[in-house]
Design a protein around this motif. Structure first.
Motif, mmCIF file in Angstrom:
data_model
loop_
_atom_site.group_PDB
_atom_site.id
_atom_site.type_symbol
_atom_site.label_atom_id
_atom_site.label_comp_id
_atom_site.label_asym_id
_atom_site.label_seq_id
_atom_site.Cartn_x
_atom_site.Cartn_y
_atom_site.Cartn_z
ATOM 1 N N THR A 189 0.889 -1.320 0.020
ATOM 2 C CA THR A 189 -0.051 -0.118 0.110
ATOM 3 C C THR A 189 0.640 1.368 0.115
ATOM 4 O O THR A 189 0.589 2.321 -0.674
ATOM 5 C CB THR A 189 -1.104 -0.168 1.101
ATOM 6 O OG1 THR A 189 -1.463 -1.267 1.375
ATOM 7 C CG2 THR A 189 -1.944 1.274 1.291
ATOM 8 N N CYS A 190 2.025 1.021 0.414
ATOM 9 C CA CYS A 190 3.040 2.285 0.678
ATOM 10 C C CYS A 190 3.441 3.004 -0.626
ATOM 11 O O CYS A 190 3.760 2.600 -1.611
ATOM 12 C CB CYS A 190 4.372 1.880 1.483
ATOM 13 S SG CYS A 190 5.501 2.853 1.547
ATOM 14 N N TYR A 191 3.238 4.325 -0.397
ATOM 15 C CA TYR A 191 3.635 5.092 -1.863
ATOM 16 C C TYR A 191 4.918 5.208 -2.073
ATOM 17 O O TYR A 191 5.391 5.324 -3.059
ATOM 18 C CB TYR A 191 3.205 6.610 -1.382
ATOM 19 C CG TYR A 191 1.749 6.745 -1.435
ATOM 20 C CD1 TYR A 191 0.568 5.918 -2.151
ATOM 21 C CD2 TYR A 191 1.074 7.738 -1.015
ATOM 22 C CE1 TYR A 191 -0.630 6.214 -2.351
ATOM 23 C CE2 TYR A 191 -0.151 7.921 -0.683
ATOM 24 C CZ TYR A 191 -1.186 7.102 -1.707
ATOM 25 O OH TYR A 191 -2.453 7.503 -1.543
ATOM 26 N N ASN A 192 5.960 4.755 -0.903
ATOM 27 C CA ASN A 192 7.314 4.564 -1.164
ATOM 28 C C ASN A 192 7.593 3.044 -1.537
ATOM 29 O O ASN A 192 8.839 3.151 -1.490
ATOM 30 C CB ASN A 192 8.142 5.109 0.251
ATOM 31 C CG ASN A 192 7.992 6.450 0.250
ATOM 32 O OD1 ASN A 192 8.189 7.351 -0.781
ATOM 33 N ND2 ASN A 192 7.519 6.964 1.632
ATOM 34 N N GLY A 193 6.691 2.378 -2.066
ATOM 35 C CA GLY A 193 7.033 0.975 -2.360
ATOM 36 C C GLY A 193 7.721 0.042 -1.439
ATOM 37 O O GLY A 193 8.287 -0.984 -2.086
ATOM 38 N N ASP A 197 4.297 -3.712 6.192
ATOM 39 C CA ASP A 197 3.944 -2.370 6.944
ATOM 40 C C ASP A 197 4.482 -1.244 6.551
ATOM 41 O O ASP A 197 4.141 -0.124 7.063
ATOM 42 C CB ASP A 197 4.559 -2.625 8.550
ATOM 43 C CG ASP A 197 3.635 -3.876 9.304
ATOM 44 O OD1 ASP A 197 2.438 -3.968 8.900
ATOM 45 O OD2 ASP A 197 4.203 -4.414 10.279
ATOM 46 N N GLY A 198 5.078 -1.327 5.375
ATOM 47 C CA GLY A 198 5.401 -0.111 4.743
ATOM 48 C C GLY A 198 6.756 0.865 5.268
ATOM 49 O O GLY A 198 7.363 0.451 6.391
ATOM 50 N N CYS A 199 6.724 2.171 4.762
ATOM 51 C CA CYS A 199 7.724 2.819 5.264
ATOM 52 C C CYS A 199 7.542 3.792 6.718
ATOM 53 O O CYS A 199 8.060 4.007 7.279
ATOM 54 C CB CYS A 199 7.998 4.186 4.246
ATOM 55 S SG CYS A 199 6.561 5.294 4.066
ATOM 56 N N GLY A 200 5.966 3.651 6.668
ATOM 57 C CA GLY A 200 5.500 4.184 8.072
ATOM 58 C C GLY A 200 5.307 5.543 8.087
ATOM 59 O O GLY A 200 4.605 5.935 9.030
ATOM 60 N N HIS A 201 5.527 6.338 7.197
ATOM 61 C CA HIS A 201 5.230 7.850 7.284
ATOM 62 C C HIS A 201 4.563 8.301 6.206
ATOM 63 O O HIS A 201 4.188 9.611 6.356
ATOM 64 C CB HIS A 201 6.758 8.466 7.577
ATOM 65 C CG HIS A 201 7.626 8.459 6.472
ATOM 66 N ND1 HIS A 201 7.777 9.109 5.248
ATOM 67 C CD2 HIS A 201 8.773 7.423 6.643
ATOM 68 C CE1 HIS A 201 8.589 8.587 4.473
ATOM 69 N NE2 HIS A 201 9.642 7.883 5.240
ATOM 70 N N CYS A 202 4.462 7.642 4.997
ATOM 71 C CA CYS A 202 3.657 8.430 3.863
ATOM 72 C C CYS A 202 2.284 8.431 4.214
ATOM 73 O O CYS A 202 1.839 7.526 5.283
ATOM 74 C CB CYS A 202 3.955 7.496 2.598
ATOM 75 S SG CYS A 202 3.098 5.937 2.497
ATOM 76 N N PRO A 203 1.216 8.811 3.472
ATOM 77 C CA PRO A 203 -0.137 8.924 3.861
ATOM 78 C C PRO A 203 -0.780 7.497 4.025
ATOM 79 O O PRO A 203 -1.703 7.382 4.655
ATOM 80 C CB PRO A 203 -0.844 10.036 2.903
ATOM 81 C CG PRO A 203 0.276 10.845 2.306
ATOM 82 C CD PRO A 203 1.494 9.940 2.405
ATOM 83 N N ALA A 204 -0.546 6.709 2.743
ATOM 84 C CA ALA A 204 -1.038 5.338 2.658
ATOM 85 C C ALA A 204 -0.587 4.554 4.071
ATOM 86 O O ALA A 204 -1.358 3.910 4.603
ATOM 87 C CB ALA A 204 -0.491 4.789 1.334
ATOM 88 N N CYS A 205 0.614 4.667 4.405
ATOM 89 C CA CYS A 205 1.158 4.004 5.758
ATOM 90 C C CYS A 205 0.649 4.577 7.071
ATOM 91 O O CYS A 205 0.045 3.537 7.736
ATOM 92 C CB CYS A 205 2.622 4.124 5.692
ATOM 93 S SG CYS A 205 3.817 3.078 4.528
ATOM 94 N N THR A 206 0.323 5.656 7.045
ATOM 95 C CA THR A 206 -0.134 6.362 8.089
ATOM 96 C C THR A 206 -1.483 5.760 8.342
ATOM 97 O O THR A 206 -1.853 5.331 9.424
ATOM 98 C CB THR A 206 -0.054 7.879 7.996
ATOM 99 O OG1 THR A 206 1.256 8.436 7.781
ATOM 100 C CG2 THR A 206 -0.764 8.508 9.299
#
Ligand code: ZN
Length: 226
Positions: A189-193, A197-206
């Motif tokens: 889901t993460c906008y940073n790819g 659990d992703g990068c943790g700080h992009c809007p999608a991760c948040t």
């Protein structure tokens, strides 16, 4: 053409929402297809993960190459030169907004569905957490459903299992479908790819992580009460 009531086509990106919809569809329909769009997303990994998850779920995977949608304007999901809004700007859309994306996706999906005799189209849009995107709203989807039926003289049914769920409730749905770990670890889901659990700080991760935290604490509370 006769549309088969037992067949469903999931508009599938490999993210949390559409992956949850895929497993929802597998529960409700006997034959499930997926359609994924490649439109110049920054992360080709997104398409790879969608393909892998479709294989794992044992469903047909159809990739539509649609670079056109990424060439019409500058937004941070498709243009590497545009830096992503970390927060929604006041009074306008975040620059992760791709205008008309769901209109385009659902229209192409309906053509594919018609050609394959599929009556049901499933999309993971949600009005609850829609970040201001107008083509995630229930009124838009209902309106488009009518338009597509008129356009193709078919009787499609567009299903939106997540329309009124927030992210915590979407996690709860994945849990009730028995796929919580798959959705948590094997979707992007993460906008940073970054998967899972992703990068943790992009809007999608948040949004995704806050929903997960809320769901898990609610689940713990219920488990401890039993
Ligand atoms: Zn992220």
């Amino acid at each position: 053409m006769e549309l088969d009531i037992n067949k469903a086509l999931v508009v599938f990106s490999g993210g949390q929402d559409s992956s949850t919809c895929l497993f929802w569809a597998l529960k409700h329909f006997s034959k499930v297809h997926t359609i994924t769009f490649s439109y110049g997303q920054r992360h080709a990994l997104e398409v790879d993960m969608a393909r892998r998850l479709a294989e794992k779920a044992g469903v047909d995977f159809h990739l539509v190459d649609a670079p056109l949608i990424g060439t019409l304007g500058a937004n941070s999901l498709t243009a590497p030169s545009v830096s992503m809004d970390e927060e929604k700007p006041e009074g306008t859309f975040p620059n992760t907004f791709v205008p008309g994306r769901n209109l385009f996706f659902l229209s192409i999906a309906a053509v594919y569905a018609r050609e394959h005799g599929i009556k049901n189209i499933v999309t993971g849009v949600s009005q609850t957490d829609f970040s201001g995107y107008p083509d995630c709203r229930d009124s838009f989807v209902r309106s488009l459903n009518v338009t597509l039926n008129l356009a193709m003289d078919g009787q499609f049914v567009i299903h939106t299992p997540l329309m009124w769920l927030d992210k915590a409730q979407t996690w709860a749905l994945a849990d009730s479908l028995g796929v919580l770990d798959i959705i948590r670890n094997e979707t992007l889901t993460c906008y940073n790819g970054i998967p899972g659990d992703g990068c943790g700080h992009c809007p999608a991760c948040t949004l995704r992580n806050a929903g997960l935290k809320k769901f898990l604490s609610e689940k713990n509370r219920l488990d401890n009460n039993i």
